[in-house]
Design an enzyme around this catalytic site. Sequence first.
Site, short mmCIF file in Angstrom:
data_model
loop_
_atom_site.label_atom_id
_atom_site.label_comp_id
_atom_site.label_asym_id
_atom_site.label_seq_id
_atom_site.Cartn_x
_atom_site.Cartn_y
_atom_site.Cartn_z
N ASP A 72 0.94 -1.25 -0.02
CA ASP A 72 0.06 0.21 0.17
C ASP A 72 0.96 1.27 -0.22
O ASP A 72 1.51 1.55 0.91
CB ASP A 72 -0.90 -0.05 1.44
CG ASP A 72 -1.70 1.17 1.33
OD1 ASP A 72 -1.46 2.24 0.80
OD2 ASP A 72 -2.63 1.33 2.27
N TYR A 163 -8.47 15.26 -6.19
CA TYR A 163 -7.65 14.61 -7.26
C TYR A 163 -6.64 15.60 -7.92
O TYR A 163 -5.58 15.23 -8.23
CB TYR A 163 -8.65 13.64 -8.04
CG TYR A 163 -7.95 12.97 -9.35
CD1 TYR A 163 -7.54 11.50 -8.94
CD2 TYR A 163 -7.73 13.42 -10.48
CE1 TYR A 163 -6.94 10.93 -9.97
CE2 TYR A 163 -6.99 12.66 -11.35
CZ TYR A 163 -6.54 11.44 -11.02
OH TYR A 163 -6.25 10.80 -12.37
N LYS A 167 -2.61 15.77 -8.34
CA LYS A 167 -2.12 15.44 -9.64
C LYS A 167 -1.22 16.66 -10.01
O LYS A 167 -0.11 16.79 -10.60
CB LYS A 167 -3.04 15.17 -10.61
CG LYS A 167 -3.56 13.67 -10.47
CD LYS A 167 -2.73 12.66 -10.53
CE LYS A 167 -3.12 11.35 -10.36
NZ LYS A 167 -1.87 10.30 -10.27
#
Length: 257
Positions: A72, A163, A167
């Site tokens: 993970d 998100y 990024k």
Amino acid sequence: MLLKDRVVIVTGGSSGIGRSISLEFAKEGAKVVIADIVEEPKRGKFFEKEHKPPVATEINDNGGNATFVKTDVGNQDDVEELIRYTMDFYGQLDVLVNNAGIHIPGNSQELSMSDWDKVIQVNLRGQVVAAKNAIPHLKNSKFGRIIQIASINSFGGGLGPAYPISKAAVINLVHDLSIELGPHNVTVNAICPGAIETPIQDYMTKEIIEEYLKTIPMGRFGLPKDIARAAVFLASDDANWITGEHLTVDGGHRAKV
Ligand SMILES: NC(=O)c1ccc[n+]([C@@H]2O[C@H](COP(=O)([O-])OP(=O)(O)OC[C@H]3O[C@@H](n4cnc5c(N)ncnc54)[C@H](O)[C@@H]3O)[C@@H](O)[C@H]2O)c1
């Protein structure tokens, strides 16, 4: 073969883009360590619906060399163990592909802060921790590379407050690490995919996908292999002096204003 005997870690390598990167790197002669929370490939609602064998099995059955390490990337101990295992097993590390990523939909009002933490933990912290632990070994390689999978959402909003931020930060991380690692002959670059046919699209509807297709000049979603071949290029000797860059691979999506 472009990557003969190079040892590569691909995070999130069991499904989607990471799976294709693992397969293409193996075809180019690399030894591939697949680091994912699950070994079984995900099956998507729209894409990658069919059953496939685990990617390490597929590579080894075809005469390649691959190993799965349950990891993970949001868990620092797991990442440290991944790097230790790779060094014990293969004795070298040449390329880190920071690909593992998740998206949890929701705007600023809908997304809980614990989901925000989860996205940042995997998409951003995961890339930092993997790079931090890989770098001492990459510096010893003649072909050291870090390839970060970012997104066209690095450059715009519209997918919520987690998100795209994660990024966008990855692009800056590329700049920072490329400056740190240039003197050690390690290159650091990002690939910014547009919409790709993988299970990550399960949050969409058929209607959203149809509307989205109209915004892509080339008229189709990308295939995982479209990203994988760009990654092979960045890892190869052809990209020896390319660092601190991001390569958009999106069928022309961002070219439209
Ligand atoms: N598919 C797209 O349209 C698209 C576009 C731009 C960027 N990306 C990025 O590409 C990367 C791969 O996306 P994908 O579309 O192949 O997604 P996917 O959901 O199909 O596959 C992601 C893989 O990452 C693994 N993973 C998830 N959390 C993990 C963790 N904590 N540790 C290790 N592995 C983990 C999953 O098990 C899965 O195998 C992601 O970083 C994603 O943000 C995808």
